[in-house]
Scaffold this active site. Sequence first.
Site, PDB file in Angstrom:
ATOM      1  N   TYR A   1      -1.870  -1.202  10.764  1.00  0.00           N
ATOM      2  CA  TYR A   1      -2.012  -1.420   9.316  1.00  0.00           C
ATOM      3  C   TYR A   1      -0.844  -0.784   8.557  1.00  0.00           C
ATOM      4  O   TYR A   1      -0.212  -1.435   7.709  1.00  0.00           O
ATOM      5  CB  TYR A   1      -3.346  -0.852   8.811  1.00  0.00           C
ATOM      6  CG  TYR A   1      -3.510  -1.031   7.312  1.00  0.00           C
ATOM      7  CD1 TYR A   1      -3.788  -2.290   6.774  1.00  0.00           C
ATOM      8  CD2 TYR A   1      -3.361   0.043   6.432  1.00  0.00           C
ATOM      9  CE1 TYR A   1      -3.913  -2.469   5.398  1.00  0.00           C
ATOM     10  CE2 TYR A   1      -3.497  -0.132   5.051  1.00  0.00           C
ATOM     11  CZ  TYR A   1      -3.768  -1.391   4.557  1.00  0.00           C
ATOM     12  OH  TYR A   1      -3.888  -1.567   3.192  1.00  0.00           O
TER      13      TYR A   1
ATOM     14  N   SER B   1       0.862  -1.193   0.000  1.00  0.00           N
ATOM     15  CA  SER B   1       0.000   0.000   0.000  1.00  0.00           C
ATOM     16  C   SER B   1       0.890   1.231   0.000  1.00  0.00           C
ATOM     17  O   SER B   1       2.041   1.176   0.456  1.00  0.00           O
ATOM     18  CB  SER B   1      -0.856   0.006   1.265  1.00  0.00           C
ATOM     19  OG  SER B   1      -1.499   1.255   1.431  1.00  0.00           O
TER      20      SER B   1
HETATM   21  N1  LIG Z   1      -8.836  -0.910  -0.990  1.00  0.00           N
HETATM   22  C1  LIG Z   1      -7.877  -0.082  -0.664  1.00  0.00           C
HETATM   23  O1  LIG Z   1      -8.098   1.137  -0.526  1.00  0.00           O
HETATM   24  C2  LIG Z   1      -6.463  -0.596  -0.522  1.00  0.00           C
HETATM   25  C3  LIG Z   1      -5.412   0.330  -0.558  1.00  0.00           C
HETATM   26  C4  LIG Z   1      -4.115  -0.126  -0.424  1.00  0.00           C
HETATM   27  C5  LIG Z   1      -3.866  -1.483  -0.261  1.00  0.00           C
HETATM   28  N2  LIG Z   1      -4.908  -2.359  -0.219  1.00  0.00           N
HETATM   29  C6  LIG Z   1      -4.592  -3.779  -0.012  1.00  0.00           C
HETATM   30  O2  LIG Z   1      -5.174  -4.546  -1.047  1.00  0.00           O
HETATM   31  C7  LIG Z   1      -5.320  -5.887  -0.598  1.00  0.00           C
HETATM   32  C8  LIG Z   1      -6.687  -6.402  -1.032  1.00  0.00           C
HETATM   33  O3  LIG Z   1      -7.701  -5.685  -0.342  1.00  0.00           O
HETATM   34  P1  LIG Z   1      -8.994  -5.102  -1.076  1.00  0.00           P
HETATM   35  O4  LIG Z   1      -8.858  -3.633  -1.106  1.00  0.00           O
HETATM   36  O5  LIG Z   1      -9.242  -5.826  -2.325  1.00  0.00           O
HETATM   37  O6  LIG Z   1     -10.108  -5.404   0.033  1.00  0.00           O
HETATM   38  P2  LIG Z   1     -11.235  -6.527   0.130  1.00  0.00           P
HETATM   39  O7  LIG Z   1     -12.192  -6.409  -0.987  1.00  0.00           O
HETATM   40  O8  LIG Z   1     -11.758  -6.399   1.532  1.00  0.00           O
HETATM   41  O9  LIG Z   1     -10.441  -7.893  -0.037  1.00  0.00           O
HETATM   42  C9  LIG Z   1      -9.652  -8.446   0.977  1.00  0.00           C
HETATM   43  C10 LIG Z   1      -9.392  -9.900   0.652  1.00  0.00           C
HETATM   44  O10 LIG Z   1      -8.570 -10.464   1.682  1.00  0.00           O
HETATM   45  C11 LIG Z   1      -9.179 -11.655   2.137  1.00  0.00           C
HETATM   46  N3  LIG Z   1      -8.905 -11.900   3.555  1.00  0.00           N
HETATM   47  C12 LIG Z   1      -9.062 -11.044   4.585  1.00  0.00           C
HETATM   48  N4  LIG Z   1      -8.810 -11.667   5.754  1.00  0.00           N
HETATM   49  C13 LIG Z   1      -8.487 -12.953   5.434  1.00  0.00           C
HETATM   50  C14 LIG Z   1      -8.155 -14.097   6.202  1.00  0.00           C
HETATM   51  N5  LIG Z   1      -8.134 -14.070   7.552  1.00  0.00           N
HETATM   52  N6  LIG Z   1      -7.864 -15.247   5.561  1.00  0.00           N
HETATM   53  C15 LIG Z   1      -7.926 -15.315   4.206  1.00  0.00           C
HETATM   54  N7  LIG Z   1      -8.241 -14.257   3.424  1.00  0.00           N
HETATM   55  C16 LIG Z   1      -8.532 -13.096   4.039  1.00  0.00           C
HETATM   56  C17 LIG Z   1     -10.685 -11.453   1.929  1.00  0.00           C
HETATM   57  O11 LIG Z   1     -11.343 -12.698   1.775  1.00  0.00           O
HETATM   58  P3  LIG Z   1     -12.360 -13.358   2.836  1.00  0.00           P
HETATM   59  O12 LIG Z   1     -13.068 -12.261   3.551  1.00  0.00           O
HETATM   60  O13 LIG Z   1     -13.251 -14.199   1.978  1.00  0.00           O
HETATM   61  O14 LIG Z   1     -11.492 -14.180   3.719  1.00  0.00           O
HETATM   62  C18 LIG Z   1     -10.692 -10.701   0.602  1.00  0.00           C
HETATM   63  O15 LIG Z   1     -10.672 -11.601  -0.474  1.00  0.00           O
HETATM   64  C19 LIG Z   1      -5.101  -5.867   0.907  1.00  0.00           C
HETATM   65  O16 LIG Z   1      -3.808  -6.363   1.193  1.00  0.00           O
HETATM   66  C20 LIG Z   1      -5.177  -4.393   1.248  1.00  0.00           C
HETATM   67  O17 LIG Z   1      -4.413  -4.063   2.385  1.00  0.00           O
HETATM   68  C21 LIG Z   1      -6.197  -1.959  -0.347  1.00  0.00           C
END
Ligand SMILES: NC(=O)c1ccc[n+]([C@@H]2O[C@H](COP(=O)([O-])OP(=O)(O)OC[C@H]3O[C@@H](n4cnc5c(N)ncnc54)[C@H](OP(=O)(O)O)[C@@H]3O)[C@@H](O)[C@H]2O)c1
Length: 256
Positions: A151, A138
Amino acid sequence: MPTTLITGASSGIGLELAKLFAAGGDDVVLVARREDELERLADDLRSQHKIKATVVPVDLSQPGATDDLVNALAERDLVIDHLVNNAGFGALGKFADLSADRQTSMVMVNIVALTRLTRLLLPGMIERGRGGVLNVGSIAAYQAGPNMSVYYATKAYVLSFTEGLREELAGTGVNVSLLAPGPTETGFGDDSGMGKFDFFAAAAMPAAAVAKAGYDGYQNKEDIIIPGWRNRLMVTGVGFLPRFATRKLVGKIQKV
Ligand SMILES: NC(=O)c1ccc[n+]([C@@H]2O[C@H](COP(=O)([O-])OP(=O)(O)OC[C@H]3O[C@@H](n4cnc5c(N)ncnc54)[C@H](OP(=O)(O)O)[C@@H]3O)[C@@H](O)[C@H]2O)c1
């Protein structure tokens, strides 16, 4: 065809990355907790592309989860060529107020599972002299984040780990890249609490665009992929400011 394992493939950036790897002809292994979402995606990908899609439901916050996952791969004779460490989550709030369990789980998913899965799958890639790892960090990695301290710290780890590993792997044929998104339209905003801030919603990029930048950057073996000019500008600006200034600024912007 190569096989790509994507963690956090049940929604958001991970789901979009899974679509891109499948469209590129890779067989995919889809990992997350929500099995129904993974099965739905696997069905779609199998019907749209001539690929194999395997679902392995795993809670990556649990100790031993990555070992169980690797055992499940071995039972199915699955060899992983590309690992996408995307699963992760955040939580807005003061460290002393947020639940100890939630913050420990965050370290387990964002850091421990990412590290151990890489360690378990990397030797095979090195032996074969090809493949690689795409870690999802991130832009939070570039400064401290008061009111979301754990985080931000987990993402600083992912940045440093990826950079170090990249140098170690030079000349092996194995690539390691970092995708460092800024605000993105996924479940992350609501789940973490960041979605309530106007600046987050205003700056948020579509998950498909973030994933496309990550996929293309990884195929081009780029080191750090920051999608979106606003995010690149911010990271560059942060580099010119002293750390005490950036952390104070972030604390003011994401006030709780
Ligand atoms: N969205 C943003 O603004 C943003 C910005 C910077 C970085 N990121 C990073 O992008 C990555 C993906 O996040 P996203 O934005 O796509 O959010 P998201 O839609 O909430 O997706 C998160 C994913 O992680 C999985 N996950 C969470 N806890 C888990 C666990 N205990 N075991 C297995 N899987 C788990 C969830 O699956 P389940 O719930 O089905 O387990 C889901 O598929 C993350 O690393 C996040 O930190 C996001």
